[in-house]
Design an enzyme around this catalytic site. Structure first.
Site, PDB file in Angstrom:
ATOM      1  N   ARG A 101      10.206 -31.846 -22.262  1.00 43.88           N
ATOM      2  CA  ARG A 101      10.996 -31.926 -23.495  1.00 43.88           C
ATOM      3  C   ARG A 101      11.044 -33.391 -23.885  1.00 43.88           C
ATOM      4  O   ARG A 101      11.523 -34.232 -23.116  1.00 43.88           O
ATOM      5  CB  ARG A 101      12.407 -31.373 -23.295  1.00 43.88           C
ATOM      6  CG  ARG A 101      13.332 -31.667 -24.452  1.00 43.88           C
ATOM      7  CD  ARG A 101      14.631 -30.919 -24.399  1.00 43.88           C
ATOM      8  NE  ARG A 101      14.442 -29.517 -24.740  1.00 43.88           N
ATOM      9  CZ  ARG A 101      15.428 -28.703 -25.127  1.00 43.88           C
ATOM     10  NH1 ARG A 101      16.657 -29.148 -25.224  1.00 43.88           N
ATOM     11  NH2 ARG A 101      15.183 -27.438 -25.406  1.00 43.88           N
ATOM     12  N   HIS A 128       8.905 -26.064 -30.978  1.00 49.09           N
ATOM     13  CA  HIS A 128       9.671 -25.484 -29.864  1.00 49.09           C
ATOM     14  C   HIS A 128       9.080 -24.090 -29.582  1.00 49.09           C
ATOM     15  O   HIS A 128       9.714 -23.056 -29.866  1.00 49.09           O
ATOM     16  CB  HIS A 128      11.154 -25.415 -30.252  1.00 49.09           C
ATOM     17  CG  HIS A 128      12.095 -25.207 -29.106  1.00 49.09           C
ATOM     18  ND1 HIS A 128      11.659 -25.127 -27.791  1.00 49.09           N
ATOM     19  CD2 HIS A 128      13.454 -25.048 -29.070  1.00 49.09           C
ATOM     20  CE1 HIS A 128      12.717 -24.937 -27.010  1.00 49.09           C
ATOM     21  NE2 HIS A 128      13.805 -24.880 -27.758  1.00 49.09           N
ATOM     22  N   GLN A 131      10.906 -21.256 -27.554  1.00 55.52           N
ATOM     23  CA  GLN A 131      11.998 -20.664 -28.326  1.00 55.52           C
ATOM     24  C   GLN A 131      11.462 -19.591 -29.273  1.00 55.52           C
ATOM     25  O   GLN A 131      11.935 -18.451 -29.269  1.00 55.52           O
ATOM     26  CB  GLN A 131      12.697 -21.777 -29.141  1.00 55.52           C
ATOM     27  CG  GLN A 131      13.832 -21.292 -30.006  1.00 55.52           C
ATOM     28  CD  GLN A 131      15.029 -20.871 -29.175  1.00 55.52           C
ATOM     29  OE1 GLN A 131      15.499 -21.629 -28.356  1.00 55.52           O
ATOM     30  NE2 GLN A 131      15.532 -19.662 -29.393  1.00 55.52           N
ATOM     31  N   ASP A 215      19.498 -22.932 -37.630  1.00 52.51           N
ATOM     32  CA  ASP A 215      19.540 -23.919 -36.542  1.00 52.51           C
ATOM     33  C   ASP A 215      20.397 -25.084 -37.046  1.00 52.51           C
ATOM     34  O   ASP A 215      20.708 -25.171 -38.239  1.00 52.51           O
ATOM     35  CB  ASP A 215      18.100 -24.363 -36.206  1.00 52.51           C
ATOM     36  CG  ASP A 215      18.029 -25.339 -35.035  1.00 52.51           C
ATOM     37  OD1 ASP A 215      19.025 -25.461 -34.294  1.00 52.51           O
ATOM     38  OD2 ASP A 215      16.980 -25.997 -34.869  1.00 52.51           O
ATOM     39  N   CYS A 255      19.035 -20.408 -32.422  1.00 56.50           N
ATOM     40  CA  CYS A 255      18.471 -20.801 -31.124  1.00 56.50           C
ATOM     41  C   CYS A 255      19.543 -21.352 -30.184  1.00 56.50           C
ATOM     42  O   CYS A 255      19.354 -21.334 -28.965  1.00 56.50           O
ATOM     43  CB  CYS A 255      17.367 -21.832 -31.331  1.00 56.50           C
ATOM     44  SG  CYS A 255      17.941 -23.269 -32.256  1.00 56.50           S
ATOM     45  N   ARG A 283      15.053 -15.994 -23.320  1.00 55.40           N
ATOM     46  CA  ARG A 283      14.304 -17.205 -22.965  1.00 55.40           C
ATOM     47  C   ARG A 283      13.827 -17.106 -21.517  1.00 55.40           C
ATOM     48  O   ARG A 283      12.708 -17.485 -21.172  1.00 55.40           O
ATOM     49  CB  ARG A 283      15.190 -18.466 -23.123  1.00 55.40           C
ATOM     50  CG  ARG A 283      15.672 -18.756 -24.538  1.00 55.40           C
ATOM     51  CD  ARG A 283      14.572 -19.263 -25.425  1.00 55.40           C
ATOM     52  NE  ARG A 283      13.879 -20.417 -24.873  1.00 55.40           N
ATOM     53  CZ  ARG A 283      14.315 -21.689 -24.960  1.00 55.40           C
ATOM     54  NH1 ARG A 283      15.441 -21.970 -25.582  1.00 55.40           N
ATOM     55  NH2 ARG A 283      13.612 -22.687 -24.438  1.00 55.40           N
TER      56      ARG A 283
HETATM   57  N1  NVA Z   1      16.443 -28.263 -33.692  1.00 56.46           N
HETATM   58  C1  NVA Z   1      17.236 -28.401 -32.504  1.00 56.46           C
HETATM   59  C2  NVA Z   1      16.890 -27.329 -31.534  1.00 56.46           C
HETATM   60  C3  NVA Z   1      17.650 -27.343 -30.239  1.00 56.46           C
HETATM   61  C4  NVA Z   1      17.245 -26.236 -29.337  1.00 56.46           C
HETATM   62  C5  NVA Z   1      17.012 -29.769 -31.892  1.00 56.46           C
HETATM   63  O1  NVA Z   1      15.866 -30.223 -31.847  1.00 56.46           O
HETATM   64  O2  NVA Z   1      17.982 -30.422 -31.495  1.00 56.46           O
HETATM   65  N1   CP Z   2      17.687 -23.355 -27.606  1.00 50.58           N
HETATM   66  C1   CP Z   2      17.483 -24.335 -26.709  1.00 50.58           C
HETATM   67  O1   CP Z   2      16.356 -24.796 -26.482  1.00 50.58           O
HETATM   68  O2   CP Z   2      18.622 -24.744 -26.091  1.00 50.58           O
HETATM   69  P1   CP Z   2      18.772 -26.028 -25.147  1.00 50.58           P
HETATM   70  O3   CP Z   2      18.611 -27.223 -26.050  1.00 50.58           O
HETATM   71  O4   CP Z   2      20.142 -25.912 -24.587  1.00 50.58           O
HETATM   72  O5   CP Z   2      17.703 -25.987 -24.113  1.00 50.58           O
END
Ligand code: NVA
Ligand code: CP
Length: 296
Positions: A101, A128, A131, A215, A255, A283
């Site tokens: 990540r 992502h 997801q 989101d 998400c 997930r």
């Molecule tokens: N768009 C959000 C998704 C988190 C799972 C982010 O990147 O923070």
């Molecule tokens: N939806 C998701 O990826 O959640 P986290 O950021 O908690 O991993």
């Protein structure tokens, strides 16, 4: 040759269907299935916070009989403590797969390019895929994937970009309503062609949709833009009024994590149309299937 999961566009529809069918089996037999990751170790390299992705991967690997090592940005300091390619080559000698990540998608591509083990995208600024794959699995479980329309209201971010690829692959129509300047990646929109339709008003996007998805307005790494984004997105909240413009039994997806009272109201997130907790659970099952496929 090793296979990565960096973007849904790299998977065929048949490969996605295979992942879904394995995920269903693993879900049903959660406590009794085989342990194909025995003696395997998966590294979880997270440069941003995470609850769902980290925990579902850790639990998933353990349930499949393997081990995990979590490395935060404080430990590896990719590109700072040492060059990304050095870390990638060395970690490949210890681990059997890596979940990463990070911020720019290029960092992930560089890690994957210099790793000799499968690399899984656990979220970048651009995409992502885990997801969106598990979201499509959830939609399949709840409604099937034929003649389904998903309306996305909000930010054209990593989650939407991956949903665009995923919906395009699986024949799900996707209608978008994003504020001006916050549309999804132009190149991806072009690539997915007519499976995506753009609307100016959330009410127009959700009309006739089976699912409403949203989101956060401010993603991880964009915290400095918080106030500006609050203003830009104020008419793009998923609330009871918007649900009133949709089909009677519309399902609501997010998400998570959610910023309650911003992109979605408590009433909708906790309400009877919301399937966010089932969505989050999946997930685990889908990522287990991904791991088995990449590590076999
Ligand atoms: N768009 C959000 C998704 C988190 C799972 C982010 O990147 O923070
Ligand atoms: N939806 C998701 O990826 O959640 P986290 O950021 O908690 O991993």
């Amino acid at each position: 040759m090793k296979k990565d999961l960096l973007a849904i566009k790299d998977l065929t529809r048949a490969e996605i269907e295979d992942i879904f069918s394995l995920a269903s089996q693993l879900k049903v037999n959660r406590k009794t299935h085989a342990t194909p990751l025995r003696n395997k170790t998966v590294g979880l390299i997270f440069e941003k916070p995470s609850t769902r992705t980290r925990v579902s991967f850790e639990v998933g690997v353990h349930e499949l009989g393997g081990n995990t090592i979590y490395l935060s940005s404080d430990e590896v300091k990719l590109g700072k403590r040492e060059a990304i390619k050095d870390a990638a080559k060395v970690l490949s000698r210890y681990l059997d797969a890596m979940v990463i990540r990070t911020f720019s998608h290029d960092r992930l591509l560089e890690m994957a390019g210099f790793s000799s083990i499968p690399v899984i995208n656990g979220l970048t600024d651009l995409l992502h895929p885990c997801q969106a794959l598990s979201d499509l699995f959830t939609i399949k479980e709840k409604k099937g994937l034929d003649n389904v329309t998903l309306a996305f209201v909000g930010d054209g971010n990593n989650v939407l970009n991956s949903l665009l690829y995923g919906c395009g692959k699986m024949g799900v129509k996707i209608k978008l309503a994003c504020p001006k300047g916050y549309e999804p990646d132009k190149k991806i929109l072009k690539e997915v062609g007519s499976s995506a339709e753009l609307y100016n008003k959330p009410e127009d996007a959700v009309k006739d949709a089976d699912i409403i998805y949203t989101d956060v307005w401010t993603s991880m790494g964009q915290e400095k833009e918080y106030q500006k984004r609050l203003k830009a997105f104020r008419n793009f909240q998923v609330n009871s009024k918007l649900l009133g413009a949709a089909k009677k039994n519309v399902m609501v997806m997010h998400c998570l994590p959610a910023h309650r009272g911003k992109e979605i109201t408590d009433e909708v997130l906790d309400g009877k149309y919301s399937i966010v907790v089932d969505q989050a659970e999946n997930r685990l099952h889908v990522q287990k299937a991904i791991l088995v496929k990449l590590l076999k």
